[in-house]
Each structure stands twice: as C-alpha cells, then as structure tokens.
Design a protein around this motif. Structure first.
Motif, PDB file in Angstrom:
ATOM      1  N   THR A  46     -18.959  54.072  40.955  1.00  0.00           N
ATOM      2  CA  THR A  46     -18.251  53.051  40.179  1.00  0.00           C
ATOM      3  C   THR A  46     -19.245  52.141  39.470  1.00  0.00           C
ATOM      4  O   THR A  46     -19.077  51.817  38.292  1.00  0.00           O
ATOM      5  CB  THR A  46     -17.354  52.221  41.121  1.00  0.00           C
ATOM      6  N   LEU A  49     -20.617  53.986  36.560  1.00  0.00           N
ATOM      7  CA  LEU A  49     -19.641  54.057  35.465  1.00  0.00           C
ATOM      8  C   LEU A  49     -19.587  52.735  34.704  1.00  0.00           C
ATOM      9  O   LEU A  49     -19.461  52.718  33.483  1.00  0.00           O
ATOM     10  CB  LEU A  49     -18.251  54.402  36.007  1.00  0.00           C
ATOM     11  N   LEU A  52     -22.367  52.311  32.236  1.00  0.00           N
ATOM     12  CA  LEU A  52     -22.240  53.075  31.000  1.00  0.00           C
ATOM     13  C   LEU A  52     -21.014  52.651  30.205  1.00  0.00           C
ATOM     14  O   LEU A  52     -20.689  53.263  29.189  1.00  0.00           O
ATOM     15  CB  LEU A  52     -22.135  54.570  31.335  1.00  0.00           C
ATOM     16  N   GLY A  53     -20.331  51.641  30.687  1.00  0.00           N
ATOM     17  CA  GLY A  53     -19.141  51.205  29.978  1.00  0.00           C
ATOM     18  C   GLY A  53     -18.003  52.201  30.076  1.00  0.00           C
ATOM     19  O   GLY A  53     -17.103  52.178  29.257  1.00  0.00           O
ATOM     20  N   LEU A  54     -18.043  53.088  31.047  1.00  0.00           N
ATOM     21  CA  LEU A  54     -16.961  54.063  31.190  1.00  0.00           C
ATOM     22  C   LEU A  54     -15.794  53.479  31.964  1.00  0.00           C
ATOM     23  O   LEU A  54     -14.701  54.006  31.955  1.00  0.00           O
ATOM     24  CB  LEU A  54     -17.461  55.335  31.878  1.00  0.00           C
ATOM     25  N   THR A  55     -16.052  52.384  32.661  1.00  0.00           N
ATOM     26  CA  THR A  55     -14.949  51.660  33.268  1.00  0.00           C
ATOM     27  C   THR A  55     -15.305  50.186  33.192  1.00  0.00           C
ATOM     28  O   THR A  55     -16.469  49.817  33.167  1.00  0.00           O
ATOM     29  CB  THR A  55     -14.684  52.140  34.714  1.00  0.00           C
ATOM     30  N   VAL A  74     -21.223  52.039  23.339  1.00  0.00           N
ATOM     31  CA  VAL A  74     -21.824  53.097  22.520  1.00  0.00           C
ATOM     32  C   VAL A  74     -23.329  52.879  22.371  1.00  0.00           C
ATOM     33  O   VAL A  74     -24.120  53.815  22.496  1.00  0.00           O
ATOM     34  CB  VAL A  74     -21.122  53.192  21.149  1.00  0.00           C
ATOM     35  N   LYS A  77     -24.999  53.811  25.557  1.00  0.00           N
ATOM     36  CA  LYS A  77     -25.044  55.252  25.775  1.00  0.00           C
ATOM     37  C   LYS A  77     -26.031  55.951  24.851  1.00  0.00           C
ATOM     38  O   LYS A  77     -26.430  57.079  25.113  1.00  0.00           O
ATOM     39  CB  LYS A  77     -23.633  55.829  25.610  1.00  0.00           C
TER      40      LYS A  77
ATOM     41  N   ALA B 140     -20.450  60.198  28.099  1.00  0.00           N
ATOM     42  CA  ALA B 140     -21.720  59.484  28.282  1.00  0.00           C
ATOM     43  C   ALA B 140     -22.578  59.568  27.024  1.00  0.00           C
ATOM     44  O   ALA B 140     -23.675  59.041  26.989  1.00  0.00           O
ATOM     45  CB  ALA B 140     -22.474  60.054  29.477  1.00  0.00           C
ATOM     46  N   GLN B 141     -22.091  60.245  26.016  1.00  0.00           N
ATOM     47  CA  GLN B 141     -22.822  60.301  24.753  1.00  0.00           C
ATOM     48  C   GLN B 141     -22.403  59.109  23.893  1.00  0.00           C
ATOM     49  O   GLN B 141     -21.327  58.548  24.090  1.00  0.00           O
ATOM     50  CB  GLN B 141     -22.526  61.618  24.016  1.00  0.00           C
ATOM     51  N   PRO B 142     -23.254  58.729  22.951  1.00  0.00           N
ATOM     52  CA  PRO B 142     -22.917  57.537  22.164  1.00  0.00           C
ATOM     53  C   PRO B 142     -21.815  57.793  21.145  1.00  0.00           C
ATOM     54  O   PRO B 142     -22.053  57.804  19.936  1.00  0.00           O
ATOM     55  CB  PRO B 142     -24.240  57.188  21.477  1.00  0.00           C
ATOM     56  N   ILE B 143     -20.627  58.025  21.617  1.00  0.00           N
ATOM     57  CA  ILE B 143     -19.485  58.173  20.721  1.00  0.00           C
ATOM     58  C   ILE B 143     -18.367  57.291  21.242  1.00  0.00           C
ATOM     59  O   ILE B 143     -18.328  56.980  22.428  1.00  0.00           O
ATOM     60  CB  ILE B 143     -18.986  59.634  20.652  1.00  0.00           C
ATOM     61  N   HIS B 144     -17.472  56.917  20.355  1.00  0.00           N
ATOM     62  CA  HIS B 144     -16.316  56.164  20.819  1.00  0.00           C
ATOM     63  C   HIS B 144     -15.398  57.122  21.541  1.00  0.00           C
ATOM     64  O   HIS B 144     -15.341  58.304  21.226  1.00  0.00           O
ATOM     65  CB  HIS B 144     -15.612  55.511  19.640  1.00  0.00           C
ATOM     66  N   ARG B 145     -14.667  56.565  22.471  1.00  0.00           N
ATOM     67  CA  ARG B 145     -13.865  57.432  23.309  1.00  0.00           C
ATOM     68  C   ARG B 145     -12.782  58.167  22.518  1.00  0.00           C
ATOM     69  O   ARG B 145     -12.467  59.303  22.786  1.00  0.00           O
ATOM     70  CB  ARG B 145     -13.225  56.593  24.404  1.00  0.00           C
ATOM     71  N   ARG B 343      -7.647  55.271  30.544  1.00  0.00           N
ATOM     72  CA  ARG B 343      -8.063  56.038  31.710  1.00  0.00           C
ATOM     73  C   ARG B 343      -9.524  55.805  32.051  1.00  0.00           C
ATOM     74  O   ARG B 343     -10.364  55.600  31.179  1.00  0.00           O
ATOM     75  CB  ARG B 343      -7.799  57.504  31.359  1.00  0.00           C
ATOM     76  N   GLU B 344      -9.793  55.831  33.338  1.00  0.00           N
ATOM     77  CA  GLU B 344     -11.184  55.718  33.770  1.00  0.00           C
ATOM     78  C   GLU B 344     -11.771  57.122  33.838  1.00  0.00           C
ATOM     79  O   GLU B 344     -11.182  58.018  34.425  1.00  0.00           O
ATOM     80  CB  GLU B 344     -11.223  55.071  35.153  1.00  0.00           C
ATOM     81  N   ILE B 345     -12.900  57.308  33.195  1.00  0.00           N
ATOM     82  CA  ILE B 345     -13.490  58.628  33.146  1.00  0.00           C
ATOM     83  C   ILE B 345     -14.363  58.822  34.380  1.00  0.00           C
ATOM     84  O   ILE B 345     -15.446  58.268  34.478  1.00  0.00           O
ATOM     85  CB  ILE B 345     -14.349  58.813  31.884  1.00  0.00           C
ATOM     86  N   ARG B 346     -13.860  59.600  35.308  1.00  0.00           N
ATOM     87  CA  ARG B 346     -14.644  59.889  36.511  1.00  0.00           C
ATOM     88  C   ARG B 346     -15.159  61.303  36.399  1.00  0.00           C
ATOM     89  O   ARG B 346     -14.496  62.156  35.835  1.00  0.00           O
ATOM     90  CB  ARG B 346     -13.740  59.794  37.750  1.00  0.00           C
TER      91      ARG B 346
END
Lengths: 320, 348
Positions: A46, A49, A52-55, A74, A77, B140-145, B343-346
């Motif tokens: 967590t 995540l 990386l700003g994924l959550t 972005v 990343k 995890a790449q520099p792109i918008h979701r 959504r949380e990307i796990r």
C-alpha cells in the motif's frame, strides 16, 4: 531536503476501519538501497502504491524526487520505476516487444528504445530469448524481464515489491546482485520491500521494519541491532550435557554479573548478557560439573530482529 | 532491427562496453520524435485485436453472413421490386434489405451479430490486464490512467469502423458488379449512415462489455454477463413485453385515444432495448418509404401519397433512436470510466 529522494510524512491509508498504513514518516537518500521489511499484510504494498500515486493516501504526503506523488503521479512515474511482486507481461508478445511497448509509453524514440532494450536484455541475461513469447518464460526470467522493463525508462528510483518471491535461491542471489550492481553503477535509488530477511540483509544499506502499518525502526543493520537489543547486545549459546533445567543453570550462573536472561530452545541455552561473558560462562558451567558441548557467541541478525518484533514478546518471557 | 541484432551479436569489445554504460546513463532523448503514449496504446490494442483468434473467427462469421445475405438479395432483387413499390426508386438499397425468407437480410443479420462482435472485443479489456498482472505495470508508466481505457475503446472502435466500412463497400461494390445499377447519391448517403449506425450499435455493446470487464474480475464471467444481457434483450424482453401488453390490453370498447396510448406505451417499452432502436433506425434508413415508427392516425395519413422520404426526413424520424443509442453508449462508457478511475490498481 534535496538529498532525500523519497520522503513520506505522516502518511496514512485507511480502508474503512482498517488502517493499512499509520502515520508513516520515512526518508530515503539518493543512491541508497533501502529495504522495507515486514510480514505479509504489513502495508508495504500500500505504501508503495501511494508512492506511485496509484492509490490516494487518506492523509499525509508523499514526495518522490521532490514531486508530490498524489498530485502529480505522471511526473513521478516518469522518474520512478516500479516492479510489482507478480509482474505480468503480454504473453503473446516477445520479451523484446514488451520492453519496446513500455519504452513507447515513456516516449522513448524507437531506435534508442531498441538499442536500450537489447542492452538491458543482455544485462539481465535474456538476450537469447528476446524474441520468444513471454508465456514461455520461467518465473525467474519474468522477474528479470521485469527489471529490464523498469530500467528501460532510465529511472532515478526503482521500487521493487517483493521482487524475489518465488524464484529459486540461486536466482534470488543473481537477481539481488544485479540490483545492487545497477544501483551502484548508475546511482539509482532502490527501495526493496520484502519479508525475506536474509536477502534484505545481503543487499540493503538501510532497513526499515514495518509492522501493522507502522515503521517500528529504521537504520543500518548494526545500528538497528544496537537499538533493539540495547539491554543485552550479546547472546551466548551454550550446549550442556546432561541437560539441566533452566533453573539449575541459573543457579550455576548466578554469580556472574551481567547476565540478563536465559532461555532454552532447540537443545541450546541462549544466555543474554550485557558484556561479552563467554569465558566466564564457560568456566562456571565446567566448574559445576556439567559437560559443555557447545559454546558460541552470537551477533544479532535480522532473524533476531524479526523474531523480536513479529513473533512478539520480550525474550525474558521464558526466563525461569 | 535486424541490423542492430547483427551488430550486437558481434563480440563486445571493451570499447563497446563503455559505450553501453554511457548509453545506459544517458537520459531518454527529447520526447519530440516519439509518438504520444496514447497512440502506442491504440496501436497495440488494434494489433492485438487483429492477431487474436477471437476477432478472426468473428470476422469469418460476419463475412459469411455478409456474402450469404448478398447472394440471397441478389437472387431475389428482381422479385423484390414491385410496380407499385414506393421504394422502387431505391433499387440499390434492396441489396441490403431484399430476402426470400431463407436467410434474413443484411441489416437484420448485423443486428444479430453486432452485439456478439461488440461483446467479444470488449469483455476482457480491463480484467485480463488485471489478471495477467500487466495492469499495474502499465499504470506504473508515466501515462494518465484514462489513457488505457480510452485507448482500448478507441482501438476497438477503429477495428469495428474499418470492418463495417469495408463490409459495406464490399457489398456495394459486389452489388454494383452483379446488378449493374449504380447507387444514386441519396442511396450512397443512406448506406453511409447505415454503416455509421452499425458502428454506433456495436459501440454500445462494446462499451457495455468494457463496463463488465471493469466491474467483474473474471473474463469468463464478464463475457457471460454481456451475452446474458444480449440474450435477455433479444429473447426474454420481447416475451415479457408481450405479457405486459396482454395484461394492459384496453377493452374493445375503449376509445381510440386509449388504444393509441396503449400502442405507444408498448412501442416505447420495446424501445428500451437497444436492438429495437437499431432495427427501427436501420429500417427507416434503408426503406425510405417508412414515414413513422409509431402508430399514425387516419388524419395524419389522409391524403398522403406513399412516396419515399428524403434522407433528411428519414434521419429526422430516427433521431430519437440515434440519440437513445448514443446516450446508452455514453452512459456505459461513463460508468466504466468512472469505476476504472476510482479503482485502486493492485498487482494481481
């Protein structure tokens, strides 16, 4: 603060009533290999995540390379590579194609990307299978391809989440060596999360121990053991024949000053002392008429740190 | 690429190694020349579709139906034109509608196969990435979701558009060769609109299945959900509406007004279904003599000459249908977009 490449301040993540990460403060210097150590479900993933700003964190801030990861994921990343614990690739594509796709997503021009991809494939030992579909790759090969995939964008930081999970011991060693080598050569900061103590001990400059969403301790391994085992920095293991009970041994050793604890496990007595009392203990045991079969002075490894924290309870518990 | 492979295969001298280290250290070059990452995603998705068995099987299926219906319509086109037929002037459109009953005409077949195509292109859009462990890597790449979900939608849309335009023009071209009558400008435009309508219709099912692929973890479940919705609308919904219609049937003594209301209600209930919207719209576009999709009163019909409508008027009739289709497509897309962004990307 520029020397810190990752800094977390008061980072908290809640899932309903569950607090996965609890007011975490952590700073990682540029170029170091940092090990985030904790049992499964401690909140390591967590935290990563959130880096990386994924959550989104419930509260607190994450700065990676001086960029707020929650607000500008972005940009973060672009500079940070992330290898998830079970990295997946497009199975019907070759290893090379997978790398080139990542490169395209990072806007690396095709020619440069191709050259880099070949170099990295060579580096991670996948050059021979570059054109094979990734579904034919073994677990270890995937993980190495994952490393190449992380490196193709030329990151400043790489974040590896349990990277050695499911690889055979030799593979693990090679993989960790590769990481350390890359980090040293290219000055990449590495954040490695793991629950494998020995691996972390092997490669990390600094370690943070992370349990139940909180960072219990951080520092290099000698400092950590000093801090954690302040009262009894020495453990002496003694094997005695015939086996006496702990109380008997305690009477034998009671005259020696500086013994903090005695416990019995796996046929050996573990005696915790303030000073190096090896010879005094040996003398006392021999004089009492018991046969000394084994005597070893131990220094603390991560194992002990781990046990101390995760299995809970002080060592004194079993002291008679 | 071959050139690079060849050079790399050479023995690596010390000098080369130094070069490699220098290259590894070099930051990625200026972003000017590399295409936008969104392009990269679309390119990859399009090529994934084209390489997949799934798409190729559907392609063969659609080609077969297309040729089958073309054959039927060509053999029946002579009988299809009757002396008093108001659509007689639109001889070319008969290619798409004429049938002797052994095989449904082209537009009905597409109405049937379109959903299948849409569902099959979208049902594993997101969940296969999730299950394959590629989602967290890509994220995890520099792109918008939203690049990923938009890219997937656009790629599928491109594939569908190319397919339908190719099919439409193929039928037109073959028809031209076989019957030897060129289409008028009006007919051509009608066919273009018909093709666009097909694309829109398939896009609806595509979005629905993308929505399922976001919501449901397993690709199989999501495919099944898509097919279930499709079957429900094509088979069960009709039955249910017929039951409702029977229950609500006004008595024989009811006023004309009440009967009209009843008719409109039932029609509108049918029109909740996208396939009904689609078939209404295609019928109107391909049969210019269709003047209304609802009941007409005697006053409205009185004095009207059964003649074809101009394209603009036909479009005006199907405008509600088009809007409905576009709206449901947008709703599906918005829902999947929203739930994907939240959504949380796990990892896996």
């Amino acid at each position: 603060m520029s020397e810190y490449i990752i800094s977390l301040a008061g980072l908290t993540k809640k899932y309903g009533a569950l607090t996965a990460v609890d007011r975490l403060d952590l700073s990682i210097r540029k170029g170091e290999v940092f090990g985030l150590l904790g049992p499964n479900g401690a909140g390591k993933s967590t935290t990563i995540l959130m880096m990386l700003g994924l959550t989104e964190p419930t509260s607190g801030s994450v700065q990676v390379c001086g960029i707020d990861a929650t607000m500008h994921p972005v940009e973060v990343k672009r500079k940070a590579g992330y290898l998830p614990d079970e990295v997946g690739f497009y199975e019907h594509r070759s290893g090379l194609e997978n790398l080139l796709y990542t490169a395209r997503l990072n806007r690396i021009p095709v020619q440069e990307a191709t050259e880099r991809a070949y170099l990295l494939l060579k580096r991670v030992g996948l050059y021979e299978v570059a054109h094979k579909k990734t579904r034919t790759y073994s677990r270890g090969m995937r993980q190495r391809l994952g490393l190449a995939d992380v490196l193709i964008k030329n990151p400043e930081v790489i974040i590896l989440d349990e990277p050695t999970l499911g690889i055979d011991p030799r593979g693990v060693r090679e993989f960790l060596d590769l990481i350390v080598q890359l980090s040293r050569e290219e000055k990449i900061t590495v954040l490695l999360s793991s629950h494998h103590l020995h691996q972390v001990q092997q490669v990390c400059d600094r370690v943070g121990i992370f349990v139940g969403g909180r960072l219990l301790a951080e520092g290099d391994i000698p400092t950590l053991s000093e801090k954690l085992f302040a009262g009894e920095p020495y453990i002496i293991e003694a094997g005695v024949q015939p086996l006496p009970d702990t109380a008997r041994l305690q009477t034998v050793l009671q005259d020696i000053e500086g013994i903090r604890s005695i416990q019995f496990s796996e046929g050996l007595f573990r005696i915790g002392c303030q000073r190096d009392l090896t010879s005094a203990i040996a003398g006392a045991i021999v004089r009492s008429g018991l046969a000394l079969t084994h005597l070893q002075r131990k220094t603390y490894g991560l194992d002990d740190i781990y046990n101390r924290y995760f299995e809970g309870g002080p060592v004194y518990e079993q002291t008679a | 690429m071959i050139f690079i492979t060849a050079t790399l295969k050479e023995d690596l001298s010390m000098n080369r190694l130094l070069n490699i280290v220098a290259l590894l250290k070099a930051p990625p070059a200026a972003t000017g020349r590399a295409p936008h990452p969104f392009r990269a995603i679309v390119d990859k998705e399009v090529s994934d579709h084209l390489r997949s068995w799934r798409f190729n099987i559907l392609l063969v299926l659609i080609l077969l139906t297309c040729f089958g219906s073309l054959y039927i319509s060509v053999t029946n086109i002579g009988k299809a034109v009757k002396p008093d037929d108001p659509d007689g002037a639109f001889f070319f459109l008969k290619l798409f509608t004429a049938s002797d009953g052994t095989l449904p005409p082209f537009h009905v077949l597409i109405g049937f196969l379109g959903p299948l195509l849409g569902i099959s292109l979208g049902f594993d859009a997101i969940n296969s990435e999730q299950n394959g462990g590629t989602l967290s890597r890509i994220m995890a790449q520099p792109i918008h979701r939203d690049y990923l979900i938009n890219g997937k939608f656009v790629a599928s849309l491109i594939v569908i558009s190319v397919l339908f335009f190719a099919l439409g023009f193929l039928v037109m071209g073959l028809g031209l060769i076989i019957i030897g009558v060129p289409p008028t400008a009006g007919e051509f435009l009608r066919i273009i609109f018909f093709i666009l309508l097909n694309i829109l219709y398939v896009a609806f099912w595509l979005n629905l299945s993308i929505l399922f692929s976001v919501l449901l973890r397993q690709a199989a479940t999501s495919a099944l959900a898509g097919i279930a919705v499709w079957l429900f609308f094509t088979i069960f919904y009709q039955i249910i509406i017929k039951l409702v219609a029977k229950a609500l049937m006004p008595s024989e003594m009811a006023s004309g007004q009440a009967v009209l209301h009843y008719q409109e209600l039932i029609l509108n209930l049918f029109r909740i279904v996208p396939s009904q919207l689609f078939s209404d719209a295609t019928t109107t576009l391909l049969m210019p003599s269709v003047r209304s999709l609802g009941p007409l009163t005697m006053e409205q019909v009185y004095g009207a000459i059964p003649s074809p409508l101009p394209l603009g008027q036909s479009l005006l009739i199907v405008w509600p249908q088009l809007t409905g289709l576009i709206a449901s497509t947008v709703v599906c897309f918005a829902l999947s977009y929203f739930s994907f962004m939240k959504r949380e990307i796990r990892p896996r």
